[in-house]
Design an enzyme around this catalytic site. Sequence first.
Site, short mmCIF file in Angstrom:
data_model
loop_
_atom_site.label_atom_id
_atom_site.label_comp_id
_atom_site.label_asym_id
_atom_site.label_seq_id
_atom_site.Cartn_x
_atom_site.Cartn_y
_atom_site.Cartn_z
N ASN A 1 0.71 -1.12 -0.05
CA ASN A 1 -0.01 0.17 -0.11
C ASN A 1 0.96 1.24 -0.12
OD1 ASN A 1 -1.80 2.10 0.57
ND2 ASN A 1 -2.51 1.38 2.58
N TRP A 2 1.16 1.96 -1.12
CA TRP A 2 1.94 2.93 -1.20
C TRP A 2 1.78 4.29 -0.56
CZ3 TRP A 2 3.26 2.57 -7.26
CH2 TRP A 2 3.96 1.36 -7.49
N LYS A 3 0.03 4.38 -0.36
CA LYS A 3 -0.44 5.56 0.23
C LYS A 3 -0.01 6.55 -0.73
CE LYS A 3 -0.22 3.32 4.64
NZ LYS A 3 -0.22 3.56 6.09
N HIS B 1 -9.72 1.68 4.53
CA HIS B 1 -8.48 1.54 5.19
C HIS B 1 -8.78 2.62 6.28
CE1 HIS B 1 -4.49 2.69 6.37
NE2 HIS B 1 -4.11 1.90 5.65
N GLU C 1 -7.09 4.99 7.42
CA GLU C 1 -6.72 6.53 7.26
C GLU C 1 -7.98 6.79 6.30
OE1 GLU C 1 -3.15 5.88 5.28
OE2 GLU C 1 -2.30 5.18 7.28
N GLU D 1 -5.92 -4.72 10.19
CA GLU D 1 -4.79 -3.57 10.50
C GLU D 1 -5.18 -3.01 11.94
OE1 GLU D 1 -2.70 -2.53 6.59
OE2 GLU D 1 -4.56 -1.31 6.89
N GLY E 1 2.22 2.43 10.51
CA GLY E 1 3.16 3.25 10.55
C GLY E 1 3.69 3.74 11.84
N SER F 1 3.05 -2.29 10.11
CA SER F 1 4.41 -2.21 10.31
C SER F 1 5.09 -3.56 10.28
CB SER F 1 4.70 -1.72 12.01
OG SER F 1 4.39 -0.50 12.06
N GLY G 1 2.75 -1.05 4.15
CA GLY G 1 2.85 0.09 3.82
C GLY G 1 4.01 0.63 3.57
N GLY G 2 4.80 1.16 4.75
CA GLY G 2 6.36 1.71 4.46
C GLY G 2 7.33 0.87 3.78
P1 PGA Z 1 2.69 0.23 7.51
O1 PGA Z 1 1.15 0.53 6.95
O2 PGA Z 1 2.85 -1.13 7.06
O3 PGA Z 1 3.46 1.36 7.10
O4 PGA Z 1 2.41 0.15 9.09
C1 PGA Z 1 0.11 -0.47 6.63
C2 PGA Z 1 -1.12 0.20 6.20
O5 PGA Z 1 -1.53 0.98 6.50
O6 PGA Z 1 -1.72 -0.64 5.27
#
Ligand code: PGA
Length: 249
Positions: free
Chosen positions: A9-11, A95, A97, A167, A173, A212, A233-234
Site C-alpha cells: 500500500n503505497w499510500k 483503510h 486512514e 490492521e 506506521g 508495521s 505500507g512503509g
Molecule cells: P505500515 O502501513 O506497514 O506502514 O504500518 C500498513 C497500512 O496502512 O496498510
Amino acid sequence: MRTPLVMGNWKLNGTKESVEALVKGLVEPANAASSVQVAVCAPVIFLGQVEQLTAGSKLAYGAQDADIHTSGAFTGENSPVMLKEFGCTYSLVGHSERREYHNESDEVVAGKFKAIQEYGLVPVLCIGESLEQNEAGETQAVVERQLKAVVDLCGIDAFNNAVIAYEPIWAIGTGKSATAEQAQAVHAGIRQWLAAQSADVAAKVQILYGGSVKAATAKELFSQPDIDGGLVGGASLIVDEFAGIIAAA
Ligand code: PGA
C-alpha cells in the site's frame, strides 16, 4: 489451502521515477514467488504507468480506494469502472486512514465494497481497532461491527471474492507491529465469526495482517495458521524490504 497474498500500500507516495524503479525491482521477485500472490496498491495517477511496467508479469496491482458511483458529477473521485479499465485486480476499501480522515462510516465502506465487487475488482476490506478500543478489550466487537456492515449489505457469499486485511490502527506506521500471537488471535476470531455464517467462506477467505510489517517480522506473522499474508505500507516502498516479505510468504 489458501494462497498467501502480499500486498503493498503505497499510500500518498511516489514520483514517476520512483514508481519505475520500484515496479521494475518487484517484477522479478513477484514472478519468482510461484506460490504467492503479489500486488501493489498505487495512487491512481500512477496506475497507467504501473499497467505498462507490469505487462506480462505476475505482479498484480490495485487502487487504494474507489467511489460508490460509476460516473457523474462527483469531482475528484475515481470509479471502479475506471480502475478496471486500467487493469486493476484489487481495490482497498475502508483503510483506517480513509475512515479517519475522510469520515468514511461502516455503511459508506460497505457501499464502496459492493461497487468495487460489482464492477469486477476484488475488494480488500480493511478493518481494525484503535489503541483505546484495544485497551478497552473491544477489538473483537469492533472488527465484527466492521464486517457485519458489509455482510448486511452484500451477504456472506461476497467474501468468496474478497480479501480481508486486519490492521490494528495502533500498529500502522508506528514501527510497533502486533505480535504474531496477538494478530493470530484476532484473525482466528474473524474467521470464527465468518464461519458461524458460512464455514466454506471462512475456510477460503484470505485474511492479511497489516501494521508495521517488515521483512524481519514477516516470517513469524505468516507462519500463523490464520494469517494469509500481509498488507504492507512503509516497507512496500523499498524493493529489498518488500522482496524480503514476499520471500517470507
Ligand atoms: P505500515 O502501513 O506497514 O506502514 O504500518 C500498513 C497500512 O496502512 O496498510
